[in-house]
Motif scaffolding. Structure first.
Motif, short mmCIF file in Angstrom:
data_model
loop_
_atom_site.label_atom_id
_atom_site.label_comp_id
_atom_site.label_asym_id
_atom_site.label_seq_id
_atom_site.Cartn_x
_atom_site.Cartn_y
_atom_site.Cartn_z
N GLU A 43 17.11 59.72 57.17
CA GLU A 43 17.08 58.12 56.98
C GLU A 43 15.82 57.90 55.87
O GLU A 43 16.02 57.17 54.91
CB GLU A 43 16.77 57.30 58.07
N VAL A 44 14.52 58.54 55.98
CA VAL A 44 13.39 58.51 55.31
C VAL A 44 13.95 59.10 53.89
O VAL A 44 13.75 58.38 52.82
CB VAL A 44 12.17 59.27 55.67
N GLU A 45 14.54 60.52 53.91
CA GLU A 45 14.84 60.75 52.54
C GLU A 45 15.77 60.01 51.76
O GLU A 45 15.76 59.82 50.44
CB GLU A 45 15.37 62.38 52.84
N CYS A 46 16.72 59.17 52.40
CA CYS A 46 17.89 58.60 51.79
C CYS A 46 16.95 57.30 51.23
O CYS A 46 17.29 56.93 50.05
CB CYS A 46 18.75 57.96 52.72
N MET A 47 16.00 56.82 51.70
CA MET A 47 15.41 55.64 51.22
C MET A 47 14.43 56.03 50.29
O MET A 47 14.51 55.22 49.11
CB MET A 47 14.34 54.83 52.26
N VAL A 48 14.09 57.08 50.15
CA VAL A 48 13.09 57.71 48.88
C VAL A 48 13.82 58.01 47.87
O VAL A 48 13.90 57.43 46.81
CB VAL A 48 12.45 58.94 49.43
N PHE A 49 15.00 58.36 47.98
CA PHE A 49 16.22 58.75 46.98
C PHE A 49 16.46 57.32 46.28
O PHE A 49 16.55 57.16 45.08
CB PHE A 49 17.44 59.46 47.44
N ASP A 50 17.05 56.52 47.19
CA ASP A 50 17.33 55.28 46.76
C ASP A 50 16.03 54.33 46.13
O ASP A 50 16.55 53.75 44.98
CB ASP A 50 17.95 54.29 47.90
N LEU A 51 15.12 54.41 46.48
CA LEU A 51 14.00 53.79 45.72
C LEU A 51 13.78 54.33 44.55
O LEU A 51 13.39 53.73 43.45
CB LEU A 51 12.60 53.79 46.51
N VAL A 52 13.77 55.79 44.36
CA VAL A 52 13.16 56.52 42.94
C VAL A 52 14.51 56.05 42.03
O VAL A 52 14.52 55.71 40.78
CB VAL A 52 13.38 57.74 43.32
N ASP A 53 16.06 55.96 42.64
CA ASP A 53 16.96 55.65 41.72
C ASP A 53 17.37 54.21 41.39
O ASP A 53 18.12 53.92 40.56
CB ASP A 53 18.41 56.26 42.09
N GLY A 54 16.49 53.34 42.11
CA GLY A 54 16.57 51.80 41.98
C GLY A 54 17.62 51.33 42.62
O GLY A 54 18.28 50.24 42.30
N ILE A 55 18.43 51.83 43.71
CA ILE A 55 19.51 51.57 44.50
C ILE A 55 19.15 50.63 45.50
O ILE A 55 18.27 51.09 46.45
CB ILE A 55 20.26 52.71 44.74
N ASN A 56 19.43 49.46 45.75
CA ASN A 56 19.22 48.50 46.88
C ASN A 56 17.91 48.47 47.23
O ASN A 56 17.42 48.44 48.33
CB ASN A 56 20.08 49.08 48.21
N VAL A 57 17.00 48.26 46.23
CA VAL A 57 15.38 48.27 46.29
C VAL A 57 14.93 47.19 47.12
O VAL A 57 14.36 47.40 48.14
CB VAL A 57 14.88 48.24 44.98
N GLU A 58 15.54 45.98 47.07
CA GLU A 58 15.02 44.73 47.92
C GLU A 58 15.34 45.01 49.56
O GLU A 58 14.38 44.71 50.09
CB GLU A 58 15.78 43.51 47.20
N ALA A 59 16.36 45.31 49.74
CA ALA A 59 16.69 45.88 51.19
C ALA A 59 15.71 46.59 51.59
O ALA A 59 15.62 46.76 52.75
CB ALA A 59 18.38 45.84 51.10
N ILE A 60 15.81 47.71 51.08
CA ILE A 60 14.88 48.78 51.36
C ILE A 60 13.42 48.41 51.55
O ILE A 60 12.71 48.73 52.57
CB ILE A 60 14.85 50.19 50.41
N GLU A 61 12.91 47.60 50.44
CA GLU A 61 11.67 47.23 50.61
C GLU A 61 11.43 46.15 52.03
O GLU A 61 10.46 46.43 52.50
CB GLU A 61 11.12 46.45 49.37
N GLU A 62 12.46 45.43 52.23
CA GLU A 62 12.32 44.52 53.46
C GLU A 62 12.41 45.34 54.54
O GLU A 62 11.77 45.13 55.75
CB GLU A 62 13.62 43.47 53.43
N LYS A 63 13.18 46.44 54.68
CA LYS A 63 13.32 47.09 55.93
C LYS A 63 11.94 48.07 56.04
O LYS A 63 11.62 48.17 57.16
CB LYS A 63 14.49 48.39 55.60
N ILE A 64 11.17 48.52 55.14
CA ILE A 64 10.11 48.93 55.20
C ILE A 64 8.93 47.96 55.71
O ILE A 64 8.03 48.44 56.67
CB ILE A 64 9.58 49.77 53.92
N LYS A 65 9.01 46.91 55.11
CA LYS A 65 7.98 45.84 55.56
C LYS A 65 8.17 45.60 57.01
O LYS A 65 7.27 45.29 57.93
CB LYS A 65 8.31 44.55 54.84
N LYS A 66 9.57 45.42 57.75
CA LYS A 66 9.80 45.04 58.87
C LYS A 66 9.28 46.34 60.01
O LYS A 66 8.91 45.91 60.84
CB LYS A 66 11.34 44.86 59.06
#
Length: 183
Positions: A43-66
């Protein structure tokens, strides 16, 4: 020009990995099973890949904050534990005398073995997934069976993780094929 964009892409990934590893810092012993730990790492690796590639950044940032708000105490405990481990490793490295070439030559041709018995140096790398054994239980079978779309997505991400793309592979194959033609 390509090196500059590749370098900035790598710098972006390094920055994201460091930031995420400060928050998602659980260890294998924090989980009841190896499968749960591997799922967490994936799950952590998927979040890193998506953040690097700019995929669904807002949702991931909200998930990290939560996650960081809900697990603030555990995150601080794990940071303290990591700091203690690094301090212990550093103290162990300083406590042992460094071995030089002169030390080995004055030992009548025998080596003291201290080079191999030193404590490992801290590297700062995050946890790595541990392979699941071949027990072959029902849970293992269910875990290994995935739908075709997920398998394609994982294969695509695996090639990107290695720094390769399908276009580069095709281009190289064509160049090698044409280079082997005798004119």
């Amino acid at each position: 020009m390509v090196l500059v964009s590749n370098s900035s892409h790598q710098n972006k990934e390094i920055h994201i990995r460091r930031r995420i590893s400060e928050i998602y810092n659980k260890r294998e012993e924090d989980f009841p099973s190896l499968k749960d730990y591997n799922d967490y790492l994936e799950e952590v690796e998927c979040m890193v890949f998506d953040l690097v590639d700019g995929i669904n950044v807002e949702a991931i940032e909200e998930k990290i904050k939560k996650y960081s708000q809900e697990n603030a105490e555990q995150i601080m405990i794990n940071r303290a534990r990591k700091a203690e481990d690094l301090t212990a490793a550093l103290a162990a490295c300083k406590a042992q005398q460094p071995q030089t070439d002169a030390d080995t030559s004055t030992n009548n041709g025998t080596t003291s073995g201290t080079a191999y018995s030193q404590a490992p140096r801290p590297t700062g790398m995050g946890p790595q997934p541990v392979p699941i054994g071949g027990g072959g239980g029902a849970d293992h079978q269910r875990y290994s069976m995935e739908d075709e779309a997920m398998m394609r997505l994982k294969a695509e991400r695996a090639t990107r993780a290695g720094g390769f793309s399908l276009e580069i592979s095709k281009k190289r194959a064509l160049e090698e094929a044409f280079a082997s033609i005798w004119v």
